[in-house]
Design a protein around this motif. Structure first.
Motif, PDB file in Angstrom:
ATOM      1  N   UNK A 110      39.939  31.094  48.424  1.00 15.37           N
ATOM      2  CA  UNK A 110      39.244  32.351  48.172  1.00 15.37           C
ATOM      3  C   UNK A 110      39.212  32.624  46.679  1.00 15.37           C
ATOM      4  N   UNK A 111      38.101  33.161  46.208  1.00 16.45           N
ATOM      5  CA  UNK A 111      37.944  33.476  44.794  1.00 16.45           C
ATOM      6  C   UNK A 111      37.985  34.983  44.579  1.00 16.45           C
ATOM      7  N   UNK A 112      38.652  35.387  43.482  1.00 18.53           N
ATOM      8  CA  UNK A 112      38.695  36.787  43.068  1.00 18.53           C
ATOM      9  C   UNK A 112      38.248  36.874  41.618  1.00 18.53           C
ATOM     10  N   UNK A 113      37.559  37.958  41.284  1.00 17.30           N
ATOM     11  CA  UNK A 113      37.087  38.172  39.921  1.00 17.30           C
ATOM     12  C   UNK A 113      38.214  38.658  39.006  1.00 17.30           C
ATOM     13  N   UNK A 114      38.002  38.443  37.711  1.00 19.68           N
ATOM     14  CA  UNK A 114      38.925  38.924  36.688  1.00 19.68           C
ATOM     15  C   UNK A 114      38.153  39.825  35.725  1.00 19.68           C
ATOM     16  N   UNK A 115      38.864  40.417  34.781  1.00 15.02           N
ATOM     17  CA  UNK A 115      38.204  41.257  33.781  1.00 15.02           C
ATOM     18  C   UNK A 115      37.836  40.464  32.538  1.00 15.02           C
ATOM     19  N   UNK A 121      40.137  33.469  39.521  1.00  9.73           N
ATOM     20  CA  UNK A 121      41.399  33.367  40.247  1.00  9.73           C
ATOM     21  C   UNK A 121      41.095  32.843  41.649  1.00  9.73           C
ATOM     22  N   UNK A 122      41.836  31.831  42.048  1.00  9.88           N
ATOM     23  CA  UNK A 122      41.666  31.228  43.375  1.00  9.88           C
ATOM     24  C   UNK A 122      42.998  31.256  44.106  1.00  9.88           C
ATOM     25  N   UNK A 123      42.945  31.613  45.388  1.00 10.99           N
ATOM     26  CA  UNK A 123      44.138  31.475  46.218  1.00 10.99           C
ATOM     27  C   UNK A 123      43.773  30.568  47.388  1.00 10.99           C
ATOM     28  N   UNK A 124      44.730  29.775  47.811  1.00 12.91           N
ATOM     29  CA  UNK A 124      44.496  28.825  48.894  1.00 12.91           C
ATOM     30  C   UNK A 124      45.443  29.153  50.047  1.00 12.91           C
ATOM     31  N   UNK A 125      44.853  29.467  51.188  1.00  9.22           N
ATOM     32  CA  UNK A 125      45.595  29.866  52.381  1.00  9.22           C
ATOM     33  C   UNK A 125      45.634  28.691  53.351  1.00  9.22           C
TER      34      UNK A 125
END
Length: 139
Positions: A110-115, A121-125
């Motif tokens: 999953x990808x999340x935005x940064x400022x 940012x990526x998290x792997x589940x």
């Protein structure tokens, strides 16, 4: 990044924290890339979520302003290209490993935005926790 820091990062995503500074979790100034790529788990709201890793790519030079580098953990990035009226856009990317000559799903990234433009940012589940993770984030 240590395992306890990875757990704290992951908890922000599960809690859907609208925004958090990496400094508040890491307590050091990240240079250009931070990661934790070992399995870990987080207990949250009755679920045990198994993660495979967290990766944060930071664009730009290292400066004192990097303390202000943060992540928007309240909303996962969606794939707007496949969005159609009345349906949710897709989130995440299935990750496969080859086993006995076949591709087997092992997780979802999953990808999340940064400022910071150009940073992500990526998290792997782990595959067995994808449904629980998506339930926790309200998807």
């Amino acid at each position: 990044m240590s395992e306890s820091q990875a757990i704290e990062f992951a908890t922000h995503f599960l809690k859907k924290t609208p925004f958090f500074y990496t400094w508040d979790v890491l307590h050091f100034l990240p240079r250009d890339y931070i990661q934790y790529n070992e399995p870990f788990e987080v207990w949250y709201s009755g679920f045990t979520i198994h993660f495979r890793g967290i990766d944060v790519g930071i664009a730009g030079p290292v400066t004192a302003n990097r303390v202000k580098f943060g992540i928007y953990a309240g909303q996962v990035v969606t794939d707007v290209q496949i969005y159609s009226a009345g349906e949710k856009p897709e989130i995440g990317e299935v990750v496969y490993e080859e086993r006995d000559g076949r591709k087997v799903p092992v997780g979802k990234r999953y990808q999340y935005d940064t400022n910071s433009e150009g940073s992500d940012c990526w998290i792997l589940v782990q595959w067995e926790s994808v449904r629980d993770f998506e339930t926790c984030i309200g998807y």
